[in-house]
Design a protein around this motif. Structure first.
Motif, PDB file in Angstrom:
ATOM      1  N   MET A   1     114.884  44.228 -44.587  1.00 40.22           N
ATOM      2  CA  MET A   1     115.868  44.152 -43.526  1.00 40.22           C
ATOM      3  C   MET A   1     117.244  44.469 -44.089  1.00 40.22           C
ATOM      4  SD  MET A   1     114.820  41.469 -40.706  1.00 40.22           S
ATOM      5  CE  MET A   1     114.492  39.950 -41.508  1.00 40.22           C
ATOM      6  N   PRO A   2     118.229  44.942 -43.246  1.00 37.34           N
ATOM      7  CA  PRO A   2     118.136  45.014 -41.800  1.00 37.34           C
ATOM      8  C   PRO A   2     116.967  45.882 -41.343  1.00 37.34           C
ATOM      9  CG  PRO A   2     120.137  46.072 -42.569  1.00 37.34           C
ATOM     10  CD  PRO A   2     119.526  45.410 -43.738  1.00 37.34           C
ATOM     11  N   LEU A   3     116.304  45.483 -40.253  1.00 38.69           N
ATOM     12  CA  LEU A   3     114.991  46.002 -39.936  1.00 38.69           C
ATOM     13  C   LEU A   3     115.001  47.388 -39.309  1.00 38.69           C
ATOM     14  CD1 LEU A   3     113.649  42.656 -38.568  1.00 38.69           C
ATOM     15  CD2 LEU A   3     113.032  43.727 -40.713  1.00 38.69           C
ATOM     16  N   THR A   4     116.114  47.843 -38.784  1.00 36.13           N
ATOM     17  CA  THR A   4     116.148  49.148 -38.125  1.00 36.13           C
ATOM     18  C   THR A   4     116.949  50.165 -38.891  1.00 36.13           C
ATOM     19  OG1 THR A   4     118.119  48.553 -36.879  1.00 36.13           O
ATOM     20  CG2 THR A   4     116.003  48.025 -35.888  1.00 36.13           C
ATOM     21  N   ILE A   5     117.475  49.794 -40.061  1.00 34.33           N
ATOM     22  CA  ILE A   5     118.383  50.692 -40.763  1.00 34.33           C
ATOM     23  C   ILE A   5     117.603  51.789 -41.466  1.00 34.33           C
ATOM     24  CG2 ILE A   5     118.464  49.537 -43.002  1.00 34.33           C
ATOM     25  CD1 ILE A   5     121.520  49.873 -42.826  1.00 34.33           C
ATOM     26  N   LEU A 255     121.879  45.229 -53.915  1.00 29.75           N
ATOM     27  CA  LEU A 255     121.667  45.731 -52.555  1.00 29.75           C
ATOM     28  C   LEU A 255     120.457  46.639 -52.474  1.00 29.75           C
ATOM     29  CD1 LEU A 255     125.342  46.515 -51.498  1.00 29.75           C
ATOM     30  CD2 LEU A 255     123.916  44.617 -50.726  1.00 29.75           C
ATOM     31  N   GLY A 256     120.137  47.281 -53.583  1.00 34.60           N
ATOM     32  CA  GLY A 256     118.978  48.172 -53.585  1.00 34.60           C
ATOM     33  C   GLY A 256     117.663  47.436 -53.564  1.00 34.60           C
ATOM     34  N   ARG A 257     117.682  46.165 -53.894  1.00 32.39           N
ATOM     35  CA  ARG A 257     116.460  45.368 -53.865  1.00 32.39           C
ATOM     36  C   ARG A 257     116.093  45.017 -52.428  1.00 32.39           C
ATOM     37  NH1 ARG A 257     117.504  40.251 -57.242  1.00 32.39           N
ATOM     38  NH2 ARG A 257     115.264  39.978 -56.940  1.00 32.39           N
ATOM     39  N   ALA A 258     114.821  44.871 -52.181  1.00 36.01           N
ATOM     40  CA  ALA A 258     114.364  44.483 -50.844  1.00 36.01           C
ATOM     41  C   ALA A 258     114.757  43.039 -50.563  1.00 36.01           C
ATOM     42  CB  ALA A 258     112.855  44.639 -50.740  1.00 36.01           C
ATOM     43  N   ILE A 259     115.411  42.829 -49.427  1.00 33.90           N
ATOM     44  CA  ILE A 259     115.835  41.485 -49.045  1.00 33.90           C
ATOM     45  C   ILE A 259     114.731  40.826 -48.228  1.00 33.90           C
ATOM     46  CG2 ILE A 259     117.567  40.140 -47.799  1.00 33.90           C
ATOM     47  CD1 ILE A 259     119.503  42.431 -48.218  1.00 33.90           C
ATOM     48  N   PRO A 260     114.254  39.661 -48.608  1.00 32.18           N
ATOM     49  CA  PRO A 260     113.216  38.988 -47.821  1.00 32.18           C
ATOM     50  C   PRO A 260     113.669  38.792 -46.379  1.00 32.18           C
ATOM     51  CG  PRO A 260     113.575  37.875 -49.915  1.00 32.18           C
ATOM     52  CD  PRO A 260     114.676  38.877 -49.769  1.00 32.18           C
ATOM     53  N   GLU A 264     117.326  37.269 -44.707  1.00 34.59           N
ATOM     54  CA  GLU A 264     118.222  38.001 -43.805  1.00 34.59           C
ATOM     55  C   GLU A 264     118.370  37.259 -42.476  1.00 34.59           C
ATOM     56  OE1 GLU A 264     120.630  41.262 -42.396  1.00 34.59           O
ATOM     57  OE2 GLU A 264     120.217  40.252 -44.290  1.00 34.59           O
ATOM     58  N   LEU A 265     117.282  36.650 -42.002  1.00 37.06           N
ATOM     59  CA  LEU A 265     117.353  35.880 -40.752  1.00 37.06           C
ATOM     60  C   LEU A 265     118.257  34.654 -40.925  1.00 37.06           C
ATOM     61  CD1 LEU A 265     113.642  36.035 -39.534  1.00 37.06           C
ATOM     62  CD2 LEU A 265     115.605  37.223 -38.552  1.00 37.06           C
ATOM     63  N   LYS A 266     118.153  33.990 -42.082  1.00 36.58           N
ATOM     64  CA  LYS A 266     119.010  32.837 -42.340  1.00 36.58           C
ATOM     65  C   LYS A 266     120.479  33.252 -42.354  1.00 36.58           C
ATOM     66  CE  LYS A 266     115.686  30.092 -45.015  1.00 36.58           C
ATOM     67  NZ  LYS A 266     115.331  29.545 -46.353  1.00 36.58           N
ATOM     68  N   ARG A 267     120.739  34.394 -42.974  1.00 33.25           N
ATOM     69  CA  ARG A 267     122.125  34.882 -43.006  1.00 33.25           C
ATOM     70  C   ARG A 267     122.636  35.158 -41.593  1.00 33.25           C
ATOM     71  NH1 ARG A 267     124.849  38.774 -41.727  1.00 33.25           N
ATOM     72  NH2 ARG A 267     122.991  39.881 -40.992  1.00 33.25           N
ATOM     73  N   ALA A 268     121.788  35.827 -40.801  1.00 33.28           N
ATOM     74  CA  ALA A 268     122.187  36.168 -39.435  1.00 33.28           C
ATOM     75  C   ALA A 268     122.399  34.910 -38.587  1.00 33.28           C
ATOM     76  CB  ALA A 268     121.131  37.068 -38.797  1.00 33.28           C
ATOM     77  N   LEU A 269     121.544  33.920 -38.799  1.00 34.69           N
ATOM     78  CA  LEU A 269     121.677  32.666 -38.050  1.00 34.69           C
ATOM     79  C   LEU A 269     122.988  31.975 -38.413  1.00 34.69           C
ATOM     80  CD1 LEU A 269     120.463  30.552 -36.144  1.00 34.69           C
ATOM     81  CD2 LEU A 269     119.277  29.572 -38.123  1.00 34.69           C
ATOM     82  N   SER A 270     123.291  31.938 -39.704  1.00 38.05           N
ATOM     83  CA  SER A 270     124.547  31.332 -40.161  1.00 38.05           C
ATOM     84  C   SER A 270     125.752  32.090 -39.632  1.00 38.05           C
ATOM     85  CB  SER A 270     124.572  31.288 -41.685  1.00 38.05           C
ATOM     86  OG  SER A 270     125.795  30.767 -42.158  1.00 38.05           O
TER      87      SER A 270
END
Length: 524
Positions: A1-5, A255-260, A264-270
């Motif tokens: 994620m981000p899932l659509t990028i 940033l090049g590593r895959a983000i779990p 990413e959802l926790k970040r977005a929720l925060s």
């Protein structure tokens, strides 16, 4: 994620962020070193000014002592006082010449003996101090003259300008210092100027003597800050460059590593990126808005709106769907409660819940919080459980649904007919509404099997006394078919697409204004 990028977009974003983060330490280093250099130069300037003030005060103390011992001799013949004047000139540090005046006439000098020159007190700052371009002995060398007078008697003490020049040069510490006496000033080069002294561009300090009528200004020329950094802090600047390059490289690698997805959802929720959209539910009788389904949308900080199909499964799998739903409920309560009087009586507000909600008693508190935000009995809270997700009920689940029922919370079975648990759910849970899935509605008039399934759902709902909501209505033909079969609640693009909550509120407010206007016309 981000899932659509997309990949190239992610790479561009990663590069920009890496450059930005890598530049930050370097910029901070430049700002820090510039500030440090400025502060050091200011300290040097202040120190030089204070040292010069101290030395000029000492010079003038010597001159003041010489004049205090001689001005009383004024009026006596020059032959009688010349020896005493010479004695003062030789004994007093910095003093080159001592003389006496009578009625502003300089008539006797330690150097020349009899000497006649008219003194203009107005040339002296406060009648005391004069910075002169020179005198008859050294016309090209400036002198600083101290004058003491009482009534018609007076005395002068002349300080050689070379002493002044030396002080300005030795206290400057790499900068520039000037002596300012009234309208004139003297530079460290030993020249006297009459034009107003301009401020030094870097770290100017100007201090006036508390004992005599002069001031000293010190400072540095343009470019001195960079020269100071280059001379004293070049190694430290190299450290900041190293830190910047390291930070940029590390950022790009990270940033090049895959983000779990869960991270990413926790970040977005925060960050508050999950927002409510709302799709109205209309009455089949008059197509008025009698309820709405709340839909979760992800307004990603860089991608914009992310499709629910991309993130809802991750949210349910990780259990984050519970706090995400809590956030949505709080947002809806905060924004809809103030306009609750403009909604129809008992307005239905539906939220989708998952298997995780059904095993968490916290859902009771969330629902109670939501209901308490509205006037009593003004709205009806509906929780929609999907038939596509298998819910394994336990003791907590049964307690949860019993308490929800006692609170007046309604249960709707969403996507009815698409899974394998329809009848089992109807048996285990007290369900109030069935929602016919849009996959069946879309095939009305085109697929006989879908039509038979709808007919069966309607027959079942009538037998067990359940209300029916039809989803996904897009055509007048679908609407007509469902109205003819007494479906009370309709939902779909034919009436409205899902709307941002603020747009929904605007439409409610406008409808309220229109209703008031019509009422006034009817009464008039």
């Amino acid at each position: 994620m981000p899932l659509t990028i997309k990949r190239h977009k992610r790479m561009a974003v990663n590069i920009c962020l890496s450059v930005l983060i890598g530049t930050f330490p370097i910029v901070c280093g430049i700002v820090t070193l510039h500030s440090l250099a400025n502060r050091t130069l200011e300290q040097q300037s202040e120190s030089a000014t204070k040292a010069a003030i101290q030395q000029f005060n000492a010079m003038l103390d010597s001159a003041e002592g010489a004049t205090s011992d001689t001005y009383r001799l004024a009026g006596s013949p020059c032959e009688d006082v010349q020896f005493l004047l010479r004695e003062q000139a030789t004994q007093r540090l910095f003093v080159r010449t001592v003389g006496v005046t009578l009625n502003d006439e300089f008539y006797c000098s330690s150097l020349f003996g009899k000497f006649f020159e008219h003194i203009r007190p107005t040339d002296y700052v406060n009648g005391q101090l004069l910075l002169s371009f020179g005198n008859v002995v050294t016309p090209d060398i400036p002198v600083l003259i101290y004058r003491k007078s009482e009534n018609e008697k007076g005395a002068l003490a002349v300080i050689d300008g070379r002493y002044v020049k030396n002080v300005l040069q030795h206290t400057g510490k790499g900068g520039n210092s000037v002596l300012i006496v009234g309208p004139r000033w003297m530079s460290s080069s030993g020249h006297v100027f009459t034009a107003e002294h301009k401020k030094f561009p870097i770290a100017e300090t100007r201090i006036s003597s508390k004992k005599y009528f002069f001031s000293v200004a010190s400072g540095f020329n343009s470019g001195e800050v960079l020269r100071h950094i280059e001379k004293n802090y070049i190694d430290l600047f190299g450290v900041f460059i190293f830190l910047g390059l390291s930070a940029g490289a590390f950022t790009y690698w990270t940033l090049g590593r895959a983000i779990p997805p869960s991270q990413e959802l926790k970040r977005a929720l925060s960050a508050g990126e999950f927002i409510p959209y709302i799709q109205p539910i209309v009455s089949a009788e008059d197509e008025s808005w009698i309820g709405a389904e709340i839909l979760m949308r992800w307004n990603h900080s860089s991608d914009g709106l992310v499709s629910p199909d991309l993130f809802i499964p991750y949210a349910e799998h990780s259990g984050l769907i519970v706090p995400m739903t809590q956030s949505i409920m709080m947002q809806v309560a905060k924004q809809l409660a103030p306009i609750s009087q403009k909604l129809s009586k008992g307005f239905h507000i539906g939220f989708n819940i998952s298997n995780h909600h059904c095993h968490d008693i916290e859902l009771i508190h969330d629902c109670q919080y939501f209901l308490n935000a509205f006037p009593k009995d003004s709205i009806t809270l509906v929780l929609e459980i999907t038939e596509r997700e298998i819910i394994e009920p336990g003791a907590t689940t049964y307690e949860l649904f019993d308490r929800l029922n006692n609170m007046g919370v309604k249960i709707a079975l969403d996507d009815f007919g698409t899974g394998h648990s329809s009848l089992d759910y109807l048996r285990k849970f007290k369900v109030d509404y069935l929602k016919i899935d849009k996959s069946f509605v879309s095939m009305i008039g085109e697929d006989s099997l879908s039509t038979h399934i709808i007919e069966s759902i309607l027959a079942l709902s009538e037998k067990i006394n359940l209300s029916v909501v039809a989803e996904g209505i897009e055509t007048p033909e679908q609407q007509k078919y469902l109205k003819e079969r007494k479906v009370k609640y309709l939902q779909g693009y034919l009436y409205s697409r899902p709307l941002p909550l603020d747009i929904f509120i605007e439409k409610i407010n406008q409808a309220s204004i229109n209703n008031q206007a019509q009422a006034q016309l009817s009464n008039s």
